[in-house]
Design a protein around this motif. Structure first.
Motif, PDB file in Angstrom:
ATOM      1  N   ARG A 100       2.380   6.747  -5.679  1.00 42.47           N
ATOM      2  CA  ARG A 100       2.410   6.639  -7.138  1.00 42.47           C
ATOM      3  C   ARG A 100       1.925   8.012  -7.525  1.00 42.47           C
ATOM      4  O   ARG A 100       0.657   8.516  -6.967  1.00 42.47           O
ATOM      5  CB  ARG A 100       1.720   5.557  -7.772  1.00 42.47           C
ATOM      6  N   ALA A 101       2.530   8.570  -8.411  1.00 44.43           N
ATOM      7  CA  ALA A 101       2.109   9.908  -9.128  1.00 44.43           C
ATOM      8  C   ALA A 101       0.941   9.584 -10.207  1.00 44.43           C
ATOM      9  O   ALA A 101       0.017  10.528 -10.529  1.00 44.43           O
ATOM     10  CB  ALA A 101       3.208  10.685  -9.832  1.00 44.43           C
ATOM     11  N   ASP A 102       0.820   8.379 -10.634  1.00 42.89           N
ATOM     12  CA  ASP A 102       0.083   7.992 -11.795  1.00 42.89           C
ATOM     13  C   ASP A 102      -1.150   7.102 -11.411  1.00 42.89           C
ATOM     14  O   ASP A 102      -1.539   6.382 -12.266  1.00 42.89           O
ATOM     15  CB  ASP A 102       0.698   7.406 -12.893  1.00 42.89           C
ATOM     16  N   ASN A 116      -6.277   1.769  -7.884  1.00 37.37           N
ATOM     17  CA  ASN A 116      -6.700   1.916  -9.455  1.00 37.37           C
ATOM     18  C   ASN A 116      -5.363   2.272 -10.262  1.00 37.37           C
ATOM     19  O   ASN A 116      -4.706   3.028  -9.747  1.00 37.37           O
ATOM     20  CB  ASN A 116      -7.677   2.805  -9.666  1.00 37.37           C
ATOM     21  N   LEU A 117      -5.472   1.855 -11.417  1.00 35.23           N
ATOM     22  CA  LEU A 117      -4.515   2.156 -12.519  1.00 35.23           C
ATOM     23  C   LEU A 117      -5.010   3.609 -12.928  1.00 35.23           C
ATOM     24  O   LEU A 117      -5.928   3.934 -13.059  1.00 35.23           O
ATOM     25  CB  LEU A 117      -4.383   1.199 -13.808  1.00 35.23           C
ATOM     26  N   ARG A 118      -4.030   4.257 -13.718  1.00 35.72           N
ATOM     27  CA  ARG A 118      -4.404   5.568 -14.304  1.00 35.72           C
ATOM     28  C   ARG A 118      -5.307   5.422 -15.234  1.00 35.72           C
ATOM     29  O   ARG A 118      -5.499   4.267 -15.886  1.00 35.72           O
ATOM     30  CB  ARG A 118      -3.172   6.326 -14.730  1.00 35.72           C
ATOM     31  N   TYR A 129       0.727  -1.213  -0.085  1.00 37.07           N
ATOM     32  CA  TYR A 129      -0.111  -0.094  -0.028  1.00 37.07           C
ATOM     33  C   TYR A 129       0.896   1.244  -0.052  1.00 37.07           C
ATOM     34  O   TYR A 129       0.410   2.342  -0.650  1.00 37.07           O
ATOM     35  CB  TYR A 129      -0.950   0.030   1.018  1.00 37.07           C
ATOM     36  N   SER A 130       1.750   1.366   0.793  1.00 36.13           N
ATOM     37  CA  SER A 130       2.787   2.557   0.792  1.00 36.13           C
ATOM     38  C   SER A 130       3.267   2.890  -0.523  1.00 36.13           C
ATOM     39  O   SER A 130       3.239   4.111  -0.894  1.00 36.13           O
ATOM     40  CB  SER A 130       3.804   2.403   1.777  1.00 36.13           C
ATOM     41  N   GLN A 131       3.609   1.738  -1.272  1.00 33.99           N
ATOM     42  CA  GLN A 131       4.109   2.006  -2.780  1.00 33.99           C
ATOM     43  C   GLN A 131       2.884   2.609  -3.675  1.00 33.99           C
ATOM     44  O   GLN A 131       3.191   3.571  -4.587  1.00 33.99           O
ATOM     45  CB  GLN A 131       4.749   0.741  -3.327  1.00 33.99           C
ATOM     46  N   LEU A 132       1.901   2.068  -3.504  1.00 34.80           N
ATOM     47  CA  LEU A 132       0.770   2.290  -4.218  1.00 34.80           C
ATOM     48  C   LEU A 132       0.304   3.661  -3.880  1.00 34.80           C
ATOM     49  O   LEU A 132       0.081   4.486  -5.018  1.00 34.80           O
ATOM     50  CB  LEU A 132      -0.470   1.381  -3.997  1.00 34.80           C
ATOM     51  N   GLU A 133       0.423   3.996  -2.879  1.00 31.73           N
ATOM     52  CA  GLU A 133      -0.158   5.445  -2.198  1.00 31.73           C
ATOM     53  C   GLU A 133       0.923   6.546  -2.685  1.00 31.73           C
ATOM     54  O   GLU A 133       0.640   7.699  -3.129  1.00 31.73           O
ATOM     55  CB  GLU A 133      -0.192   5.624  -0.579  1.00 31.73           C
TER      56      GLU A 133
END
Length: 217
Positions: free
Chosen positions: A72-74, A81-83, A66-70
């Protein structure tokens, strides 16, 4: 997954993915890689975004990152969710796939709904077999390498940039020729396709010999 129903639903968004290096001439080598397609939907087309709460097994897996997902700039509407991708539904269609960076005319036909990473591209066409056969031919490999490629990499590498690729002239054959090329493609008789395409473009024996001599495969 706790139930067969959840497993079936989860399987629908775990999609196989191809990289540029997996794509070869007329085919691909699937590396057994998958993408969790928690897409962001397309509001203009009525495609709803994936709600991660509907996929508890996937949410549990992604929570460990989750920390990596949060960070993300995209990301899409949520970190899960994906961009946004306006053409998300095109990945499920029959399509032509090809790598951006290559050492040859590597075009393949995907009928299995692969996702693609950023090292390859796709085209959607009603004449997919004909286009794959043409773009993968010796004539078109020579033409692109010699006249249309704008980025060369070393002695044999180059890129299929869109702005250069669209400059390639492709003849619109009559129904008979198109069907013959499509039939040869289905039968994997690729050397016969090369000969037929040489003929379609009215190349002389001397011109064919020159291409065959100067094209390294």
């Amino acid at each position: 997954c706790r139930t067969p129903e959840e497993r079936k639903k989860t399987d629908e968004i775990i999609r196989p993915i191809l990289r540029g290096k997996d794509i070869k001439r007329y085919g691909y080598d699937f590396a057994d890689l998958y993408l969790i397609n928690t897409h962001n939907g397309v509001k203009e087309k009525g495609i709803k975004r994936i709600n991660i709460e509907d996929y508890p097994a996937i949410k549990a897996h992604l929570d460990s990152y989750y920390s990596q997902l949060e960070a993300r700039a995209d990301q899409g509407d949520t970190p899960y969710n994906l961009r946004n991708c306006a053409y998300i539904e095109d990945f499920s269609k029959q399509k032509i796939v090809y790598p951006e960076t290559t050492q040859g005319a590597y075009f393949a036909l995907d009928k299995n709904g692969f996702m693609l990473d950023k090292t390859c591209f796709m085209m959607i066409s009603d004449s997919s077999e004909y286009l794959v056969a043409t773009l993968s031919s010796k004539l078109y490999e020579y033409a692109y390498k010699s006249f249309f490629s704008s980025v060369e990499l070393g002695t044999s590498g180059y890129q299929y940039n869109k702005h250069a690729l669209i400059e390639l002239y492709i003849a619109k054959p009559n129904h008979k020729i198109k069907n013959k090329i499509t039939t040869l493609f289905s039968a994997k008789k690729f050397s016969q396709i090369d000969k037929l395409i040489y003929k379609l473009y009215n190349l002389s024996e001397e011109e064919v010999a020159y291409i065959e001599k100067n094209l390294c495969r």
